[in-house]
Scaffold this active site. Structure first.
Site: not given
Length: 439
Positions: A41, A43, A202, A228, A231, A237
Site C-alpha cells: 500500500y 498512498e 486523450d 490508457t 491498447k 490496464r
C-alpha cells in the site's frame, strides 16, 4: 476459478480479436501484474508516502516515470536543463486519469468541449443526451460537443472554431475512441488560444502509434496529455497523465488525495515493463504493421463495396458503416461472436442512439501482436464479407427484426452449420499464430 481462467485463455487463443481497444501483453508484463507488488500500500508520491516500507516502490515508480518520459521524447535534452514535462503513472485507468485532469484544471460547472460520442468521442469527454447527463464529466461540468463533417467523416475544424468562440470552453479536448484519422493539434492549439482554453489530448487509442512515430505527437501543442496503456501501447490496464511542468502540483494533488487512494503498484510495475518494450525497434516495426494491417483491412472492405466512416483509416481503427445494409452493429457483433470473431458495435457519425448503433468498430493491434500481416487481414475481410451476407440472409426482409429473434435464428439450420464451418476456418487460421508474443 481455474476453469474460468482456462476457458478465457482458450477463448482468446481461438478468436480473431478485432476489438480496437484490446491487445495481448507479453509474458513479462503478465509476470509483473501477478507479482508481490500487489501486496504493498503506497498512498502518496515517491519520497512522500503515508506508509512505511515503500523504498522499493519509490524506485519502481520513478523508473516507470522516467521510462514514460523517455519513450515520448520528453526528458530534458541536456544536464541542468529544466524539464518541460512531468508524468503521473498512478491513475487506475483512462477515465479516472481524465477526471483527475478536470479536477486539477477546472472548477465545477466550467465548460468543456470534446468530440461527440456518436461521432467517435469518448464518454469521459462530456457525453450527454437531451434527457440525461450520461458521463460524470457532463454532470459536474458543462459540456458542448463538436462533431465531424457528416459528408467526409472528418473533424470539422471550422465548425469547431465557430462553436468554441461562442461557448468559450475552459478545456478543449482532442481525442477519441472511434475516429480513424489523425489530429490537427496545431489547429486545435490555435482554437484553444483564441478562447482562453487549456488544450488536452486523450491519446488512449493511439499512444503506441505516437510512441513509435506512426501518429502525430500531441506534445508540441498540448498542456496535458492522457492515455490508457493497454491498447496500441500493449501494456497493462492502467492510465497515465503527462503535464506541462507548471501543472505538476495541480495534477498530482488531483490524482491523490483528491480522487484516489493507494496506487496499484502491480500495474505500475507492468507499465514500466511495457514502456521498456515499447522503446525498441521491434515495437516500432510492430506499430508500422498495425497501421499497414488496418489499411489493408479498410481497402479490402472498400473493394467489396462497403462503406467506411471517413472512407479509410490513418491509424489502427476501421469504422464500418452498416446503414446501407440495414443491419445494426449489435446483430453483426453477435453473429461474428458465434464465428469466434470479436468486434464491437459502435456509433457512427449521424447516430443519435448509442444503445442501438449502426456501425461496427474494427481494430488491428491484437492480431498484429499475434503475427498476422496484410494478406491475413485481406483474408479477414473476405470472412467479414461472408458474415455480412449471412446476417442479411438471416434478417431477410425483416429489417426491424429484434436482436433476440436474430440470435435465436442463428441456432437454426442451415445457419448453424454455416456458422460452424466459418468458426472452424477461424480456428484453422489461428493455429499458426501463438497468442503470446515475446519481446
Amino acid at each position: 476459478m481455474a476453469e474460468i481462467l482456462a476457458a478465457e485463455e482458450r477463448r482468446q487463443a481461438g478468436s480473431l480479436e478485432l476489438i480496437a481497444s484490446e491487445n495481448f501483453v507479453s509474458p513479462a508484463v503478465l509476470e509483473a501484474l501477478g507479482s508481490v507488488l500487489t501486496n504493498k500500500y503506497s498512498e502518496g508520491r515517491p519520497g512522500a508516502r503515508f506508509y512505511g516500507g515503500n523504498q522499493h516502490i519509490d524506485t519502481l515508480e520513478r523508473l516507470c516515470e522516467r521510462r514514460a518520459l523517455e519513450l515520448f521524447g520528453l526528458l530534458p535534452a541536456g544536464e541542468g536543463e529544466e524539464p518541460q514535462w512531468g508524468v503521473n503513472v498512478q491513475p487506475y485507468s483512462g477515465s479516472p486519469a481524465n477526471f483527475a485532469v478536470y479536477t486539477a484544471l477546472l472548477r465545477p460547472h466550467d465548460r468543456i468541449m470534446g468530440l461527440d460520442l456518436p461521432d467517435g468521442g469518448h464518454l469521459s469527454h462530456g457525453y450527454a443526451t437531451p434527457k440525461r447527463r450520461v458521463s460524470a464529466t457532463s454532470i459536474y461540468f458543462e459540456s458542448m460537443p463538436y462533431r465531424v463533417d457528416p459528408q467526409t467523416g472528418l473533424i470539422d475544424y471550422d465548425d469547431l472554431e465557430r462553436l468554441a468562440l461562442v461557448f468559450r470552453p475552459r478545456l478543449l479536448i482532442a481525442g477519441a475512441s472511434a475516429y480513424p484519422r489523425d489530429w490537427d493539434y496545431g489547429r486545435m492549439r490555435r482554437i484553444a488560444d483564441s478562447c482562453g482554453a487549456y488544450l488536452m489530448a486523450d491519446m488512449a487509442h493511439i499512444s503506441g502509434l505516437v510512441a513509435a512515430g506512426e501518429a502525430k505527437s500531441p506534445f508540441e501543442h498540448c498542456d496535458v496529455v492522457t492515455s490508457t496503456t493497454h491498447k496500441s501501447l500493449r501494456g497493462p490496464r492502467s492510465g497515465i497523465i503527462f503535464y506541462r511542468s507548471h501543472l505538476k502540483d495541480a495534477i498530482d494533488n488531483a490524482v491523490f488525495p483528491a480522487l484516489q487512494g493507494g496506487p496499484h503498484n502491480n500495474n505500475i510495475g507492468a507499465l514500466a515493463v511495457a514502456l521498456k518494450e515499447a522503446n525498441s525497434e521491434a515495437f516500432r516495426n510492430y506499430a508500422k504493421a498495425v497501421k499497414a494491417n488496418a489499411k489493408a483491412l479498410a481497402s479490402s472492405l472498400l473493394d467489396y463495396g462497403y462503406t467506411l466512416s471517413s472512407n479509410g483509416t490513418d491509424n489502427h481503427i476501421v469504422l464500418w458503416d452498416l446503414r446501407p445494409l440495414n443491419l445494426t452493429g449489435s446483430k453483426l457483433e453477435k453473429l461474428l461472436e458465434r464465428m469466434h470473431v470479436t468486434a464491437n458495435r459502435n456509433t457512427i457519425p449521424g447516430d443519435r442512439n448509442a444503445v442501438a448503433p449502426r456501425g461496427l468498430r474494427l481494430g488491428t493491434p491484437a492480431l498484429t501482436t499475434r503475427g498476422l500481416r496484410e494478406d491475413d487481414f485481406r483474408w479477414i475481410a473476405t470472412l467479414l464479407d461472408e458474415a455480412v451476407q449471412l446476417a442479411c440472409e438471416i434478417q431477410g426482409e425483416r429489417q426491424g427484426m429484434k436482436l433476440v429473434d436474430f440470435v435465436a435464428a442463428m441456432d437454426q439450420e442451415p445457419y448453424a452449420s454455416q456458422l460452424e464451418g466459418m468458426r472452424q476456418r477461424v480456428l484453422d487460421k489461428l493455429s499458426g499464430f501463438p497468442m503470446m508474443h515475446k519481446q
